[in-house]
Every structure is written in structure tokens, then in C-alpha cells.
Design an enzyme around this catalytic site. Structure first.
Site: not given
Ligand code: AR6
Length: 180
Positions: A16-17, A30, A38-40, A129, A131, A133
Site C-alpha cells: 500500500d503506497i 485526475n 483507486g489509489v487516489d 494509469s 487501474g 484508466y
Molecule cells: N497502493 C499502491 N497501489 C495502489 C493502491 C494503493 N493503496 N490502490 C490501487 N493501486 P488507479 P489510474 C494501484 O485506478 O488507473 C481514480 O478514481 C492499482 O492496482 O488508482 O491512474 C482517480 O481519481 C493500479 O495498478 O489509478 C482517477 O479518476 C494503480 O494503483 C483514476 O482513478 C493505479 O490505479 C485514475 O486511474
């Protein structure tokens, strides 16, 4: 003192980051800068309201039309172990012919530019991007590792970059890229 070899400045961690004890973590945000899933979502939940407060301020004063894809901006880390969060808006995958690779590379460069300018010791990146995206994970891992290697070869700061992968697929992909 001789510079550390490049490989010693890059680490791979699965987890977990929001738990990483680094100077700054990167948020795959975003353009709205106002949070999401997601991570956000995880970063805003763990870091508390101070991060969103600064994001709102930046949105109003600096990015009234949103943070353009490929750019980055730093805020406090709030309650996170990391002192700062660097927010970047990655590209949405549309099949690969809409400059997605250039925009993803620009995200890494923009985050690293901030880390260099502010002399951050260490920065942790999620797979921007890859996840919601929909960017294909193998291609995204190749861009991430290439951009970080190029940047570190040319800059003293940040001293360390940590790639934080969540899932096993990304772990294997980053291991392969880092072994090249
Ligand atoms: N720690 C590390 N990596 C993570 C965590 C975490 N806690 N949670 C998810 N990941 P994503 P995107 C990974 O979807 O594709 C949001 O709604 C996950 O497995 O978080 O850039 C934003 O507001 C994946 O490999 O980001 C935007 O609207 C990676 O992080 C949109 O999602 C990115 O997944 C951005 O989409």
C-alpha cells in the site's frame, strides 16, 4: 563521494503506497484534483482532509480548468508517513494512438522534476494509469522504469525511487523491467 549505482537508487515494494516512509508519494489522480477511487481514494482517506483542502485551493487558484494530463503538483502529505503528495493526472487508455505513452512519460517526468527541485530524498510511485484508466500494465511498467532510470542517471535528487505495486501481475512486470 562517488555516486551510488543506478540500481541501488531504485526499489520495488509490493503493498500500500499510503504506508511508505518516503519524502513524497505520487497520487494517480485526475484533472479535477478533487479525489476519486483507486489509489487516489486511498491516499485521501489515509492522509485526511488537509490534502483535499490544498487540492481545492490549487484547483481554484492555479488550475481552474483542471490539472492537464501529464502535469503534476505537490501538496502536504497530511497524516501520511510521507510529508508530501505529488498529484499527477495520467492518460486514459484509448488504444494507444492518442499520445498515451507520451503523456504517461510526461507524468513521471513532471513528478520527478518536482522531486529534484525540492530535493526530496525519496519518492514512491504507483502504477499510474494502470487501474481505472486502463493502460496496459506491461507497456506502463516499461515507460515507468525507462523514465525513472533516465531521470536518475541525470539528477542527484531524488536519491531513491520506490515503485509500489499492488498486484502480483505488476510486481512480475516491474521485476522483469528492472532486470533488463
Ligand atoms: N497502493 C499502491 N497501489 C495502489 C493502491 C494503493 N493503496 N490502490 C490501487 N493501486 P488507479 P489510474 C494501484 O485506478 O488507473 C481514480 O478514481 C492499482 O492496482 O488508482 O491512474 C482517480 O481519481 C493500479 O495498478 O489509478 C482517477 O479518476 C494503480 O494503483 C483514476 O482513478 C493505479 O490505479 C485514475 O486511474
Amino acid at each position: 563521494m562517488p555516486a551510488s549505482p543506478l540500481s541501488a537508487r531504485i526499489q520495488l515494494v509490493q503493498g500500500d503506497i499510503t504506508r511508505q516512509p518516503v519524502s513524497a508519494i505520487v497520487n494517480a489522480a485526475n484533472s479535477s484534483l478533487l479525489g476519486g477511487g483507486g489509489v487516489d481514494g486511498a491516499i485521501h482517506r489515509a492522509g485526511g482532509p488537509k490534502i483535499l483542502e490544498e487540492c481545492r485551493f490549487l484547483r481554484e487558484r492555479k488550475y481552474p480548468f483542471g490539472l492537464p494530463s501529464g502535469q503534476a503538483v505537490a501538496t502536504t502529505g497530511g497524516n501520511l508517513p510521507a510529508a508530501f503528495v505529488i498529484h499527477t493526472a495520467g492518460p486514459v487508455w484509448h488504444g494507444g494512438n492518442q499520445h498515451e505513452a507520451e503523456e504517461l512519460a510526461a507524468c513521471y517526468q513532471s513528478c520527478l522534476r518536482i522531486a529534484t527541485a525540492r530535493k526530496f530524498e525519496s519518492v514512491a510511485f504507483p502504477g499510474i494509469s494502470t487501474g481505472i484508466y486502463g493502460y496496459p500494465k506491461p507497456a506502463a511498467a516499461a515507460v515507468a522504469v525507462r523514465e525513472v532510470r533516465q531521470w536518475l542517471a541525470a539528477h542527484e535528487w531524488p536519491q531513491t525511487v520506490v515503485f509500489v505495486v499492488f498486484d502480483d501481475e505488476n510486481r512480475r512486470l516491474y521485476e522483469q523491467e528492472l532486470a533488463r
